[in-house]
Design a protein around this motif. Structure first.
Motif, PDB file in Angstrom:
ATOM      1  N   THR A 110       0.911  -1.198  -0.059  1.00 38.40           N
ATOM      2  CA  THR A 110      -0.109  -0.193   0.469  1.00 38.40           C
ATOM      3  C   THR A 110       0.750   1.261   0.226  1.00 38.40           C
ATOM      4  N   ALA A 111       0.103   2.057  -0.722  1.00 36.06           N
ATOM      5  CA  ALA A 111       0.761   3.695  -0.572  1.00 36.06           C
ATOM      6  C   ALA A 111       0.149   4.893  -0.653  1.00 36.06           C
ATOM      7  N   THR A 112       0.151   6.021  -0.247  1.00 34.44           N
ATOM      8  CA  THR A 112      -0.297   6.974  -0.194  1.00 34.44           C
ATOM      9  C   THR A 112       0.850   7.690  -1.781  1.00 34.44           C
ATOM     10  N   VAL A 113      -0.811   8.776  -2.645  1.00 33.51           N
ATOM     11  CA  VAL A 113      -0.895   9.288  -3.773  1.00 33.51           C
ATOM     12  C   VAL A 113      -0.428  11.000  -3.091  1.00 33.51           C
ATOM     13  N   GLU A 114       0.718  11.130  -3.167  1.00 36.49           N
ATOM     14  CA  GLU A 114       1.128  12.357  -2.486  1.00 36.49           C
ATOM     15  C   GLU A 114       0.904  13.797  -4.029  1.00 36.49           C
ATOM     16  N   GLU A 115       1.867  13.023  -4.803  1.00 34.13           N
ATOM     17  CA  GLU A 115       1.529  14.180  -5.267  1.00 34.13           C
ATOM     18  C   GLU A 115       0.984  13.901  -6.961  1.00 34.13           C
ATOM     19  N   GLN A 116       0.695  14.063  -8.244  1.00 29.11           N
ATOM     20  CA  GLN A 116       0.072  13.961  -9.911  1.00 29.11           C
ATOM     21  C   GLN A 116       0.558  15.885 -10.495  1.00 29.11           C
ATOM     22  N   THR A 117       1.574  15.414 -11.058  1.00 30.52           N
ATOM     23  CA  THR A 117       2.146  16.651 -11.863  1.00 30.52           C
ATOM     24  C   THR A 117       3.036  15.831 -13.496  1.00 30.52           C
ATOM     25  N   LYS A 118       2.827  16.913 -14.644  1.00 26.49           N
ATOM     26  CA  LYS A 118       4.176  16.710 -15.444  1.00 26.49           C
ATOM     27  C   LYS A 118       5.638  16.201 -14.590  1.00 26.49           C
ATOM     28  N   ASP A 119       6.444  15.669 -15.427  1.00 22.79           N
ATOM     29  CA  ASP A 119       7.776  15.324 -15.599  1.00 22.79           C
ATOM     30  C   ASP A 119       8.551  16.344 -16.111  1.00 22.79           C
ATOM     31  N   VAL A 122      10.739  16.480 -22.281  1.00 20.61           N
ATOM     32  CA  VAL A 122      12.031  15.449 -23.428  1.00 20.61           C
ATOM     33  C   VAL A 122      11.701  16.595 -24.154  1.00 20.61           C
ATOM     34  N   ILE A 123      12.675  17.226 -25.186  1.00 14.33           N
ATOM     35  CA  ILE A 123      12.140  17.997 -26.275  1.00 14.33           C
ATOM     36  C   ILE A 123      12.232  16.734 -27.500  1.00 14.33           C
ATOM     37  N   VAL A 124      12.245  16.643 -28.791  1.00 18.20           N
ATOM     38  CA  VAL A 124      12.133  16.226 -29.492  1.00 18.20           C
ATOM     39  C   VAL A 124      12.239  16.428 -30.707  1.00 18.20           C
ATOM     40  N   PHE A 125      13.573  16.429 -31.552  1.00 14.54           N
ATOM     41  CA  PHE A 125      13.572  17.411 -32.507  1.00 14.54           C
ATOM     42  C   PHE A 125      13.614  15.890 -34.206  1.00 14.54           C
ATOM     43  N   LYS A 126      13.414  16.212 -35.056  1.00 15.11           N
ATOM     44  CA  LYS A 126      13.382  15.728 -36.278  1.00 15.11           C
ATOM     45  C   LYS A 126      14.127  16.251 -37.015  1.00 15.11           C
ATOM     46  N   ARG A 127      15.033  15.696 -38.290  1.00 18.40           N
ATOM     47  CA  ARG A 127      14.723  16.691 -39.228  1.00 18.40           C
ATOM     48  C   ARG A 127      15.660  15.441 -40.785  1.00 18.40           C
ATOM     49  N   ARG A 128      14.986  16.138 -41.827  1.00 17.84           N
ATOM     50  CA  ARG A 128      15.575  15.194 -42.935  1.00 17.84           C
ATOM     51  C   ARG A 128      17.014  15.893 -43.501  1.00 17.84           C
ATOM     52  N   ARG A 129      17.863  14.608 -43.524  1.00 26.36           N
ATOM     53  CA  ARG A 129      19.268  16.109 -43.787  1.00 26.36           C
ATOM     54  C   ARG A 129      19.099  15.455 -45.312  1.00 26.36           C
ATOM     55  N   LYS A 130      19.500  16.933 -45.564  1.00 28.37           N
ATOM     56  CA  LYS A 130      19.661  17.586 -46.851  1.00 28.37           C
ATOM     57  C   LYS A 130      18.444  18.379 -47.181  1.00 28.37           C
ATOM     58  N   ASN A 131      17.959  18.504 -46.146  1.00 28.77           N
ATOM     59  CA  ASN A 131      16.429  19.624 -46.350  1.00 28.77           C
ATOM     60  C   ASN A 131      16.410  20.862 -45.636  1.00 28.77           C
ATOM     61  N   HIS A 132      16.873  22.042 -46.035  1.00 26.09           N
ATOM     62  CA  HIS A 132      16.930  22.280 -44.710  1.00 26.09           C
ATOM     63  C   HIS A 132      15.480  23.075 -43.978  1.00 26.09           C
ATOM     64  N   ASN A 138       9.402  19.604 -30.941  1.00 22.81           N
ATOM     65  CA  ASN A 138       7.846  18.965 -30.041  1.00 22.81           C
ATOM     66  C   ASN A 138       8.484  19.007 -28.747  1.00 22.81           C
ATOM     67  N   GLY A 139       7.549  18.814 -27.180  1.00 21.99           N
ATOM     68  CA  GLY A 139       8.274  18.797 -26.777  1.00 21.99           C
ATOM     69  C   GLY A 139       7.207  18.438 -25.799  1.00 21.99           C
ATOM     70  N   PHE A 140       7.444  16.739 -25.168  1.00 24.58           N
ATOM     71  CA  PHE A 140       6.952  15.592 -24.429  1.00 24.58           C
ATOM     72  C   PHE A 140       6.497  16.039 -23.136  1.00 24.58           C
ATOM     73  N   ARG A 141       5.248  15.516 -22.605  1.00 23.52           N
ATOM     74  CA  ARG A 141       5.724  15.949 -20.984  1.00 23.52           C
ATOM     75  C   ARG A 141       5.100  14.903 -20.507  1.00 23.52           C
ATOM     76  N   ARG A 142       5.125  13.666 -20.037  1.00 21.92           N
ATOM     77  CA  ARG A 142       4.295  12.542 -19.241  1.00 21.92           C
ATOM     78  C   ARG A 142       3.753  13.184 -18.136  1.00 21.92           C
ATOM     79  N   GLU A 143       2.884  12.595 -17.774  1.00 27.51           N
ATOM     80  CA  GLU A 143       2.400  12.844 -16.731  1.00 27.51           C
ATOM     81  C   GLU A 143       2.345  11.235 -15.168  1.00 27.51           C
TER      82      GLU A 143
END
Length: 159
Positions: A110-119, A122-132, A138-143
């Protein structure tokens, strides 16, 4: 094809047996006399918890002791309420360890719930090479939920 599989269907007939509880393996912590002379166990403080457990929550395993604070993926529970882990994989004590196959059904944590928040973000950066022109950030924050472990309950069977 159906004739070749006839033997499989006849052998796979279910038998009516009473469901048995999930088996639990007990391991005693003893040293051989020759090893006991070489090994000295560290002295633990008297107020140190004597029991630990390995639990699973949303696909992640945690080794917990009473008083530990863990971060899990968001669970549906209000802050201040009690959350119960039903999937206990292992319970360990100073003298012995109980291993579930796969779970220990009579054990609960058994555990007590202390807090519910977002982590943290995390920055998600995507690109295609040779194509500027093709870049995306995008950013992602898990709950997450912070849990404080209260107690580990397991009445070990007498062997």
């Amino acid at each position: 094809r159906a004739q070749g599989m006839r033997w499989l269907s006849a052998a796979a007939e279910p038998t009516a047996a009473a469901p048995s509880p999930t088996p639990v393996t007990m391991v005693e912590h003893r040293l051989a006399p020759s090893a006991a002379a070489k090994f000295t166990a560290p002295e633990l403080p008297k107020d140190a918890p004597s029991r630990f457990a390995v639990v699973t929550c949303s696909g992640t395993q945690f080794k917990v002791m009473p008083g530990d604070r863990i971060i899990v993926n968001k669970v549906d529970a209000a802050v201040g309420s009690t959350y119960t882990f039903e999937h206990v994989l292992l319970v360990g004590e100073r003298e012995r360890t109980f291993i579930g196959r796969p779970y220990i059904e009579s054990a609960t944590v058994t555990a007590t719930v202390e807090e519910q928040t977002k982590d943290a973000k995390v920055i998600v950066f995507k690109r295609r090479r040779k194509n500027h022109k093709s870049k995306r950030t995008n950013g992602f924050r898990r709950e997450v939920t912070f849990l404080r472990v209260n107690e580990i309950v397991y009445d070990a069977p007498v062997a």
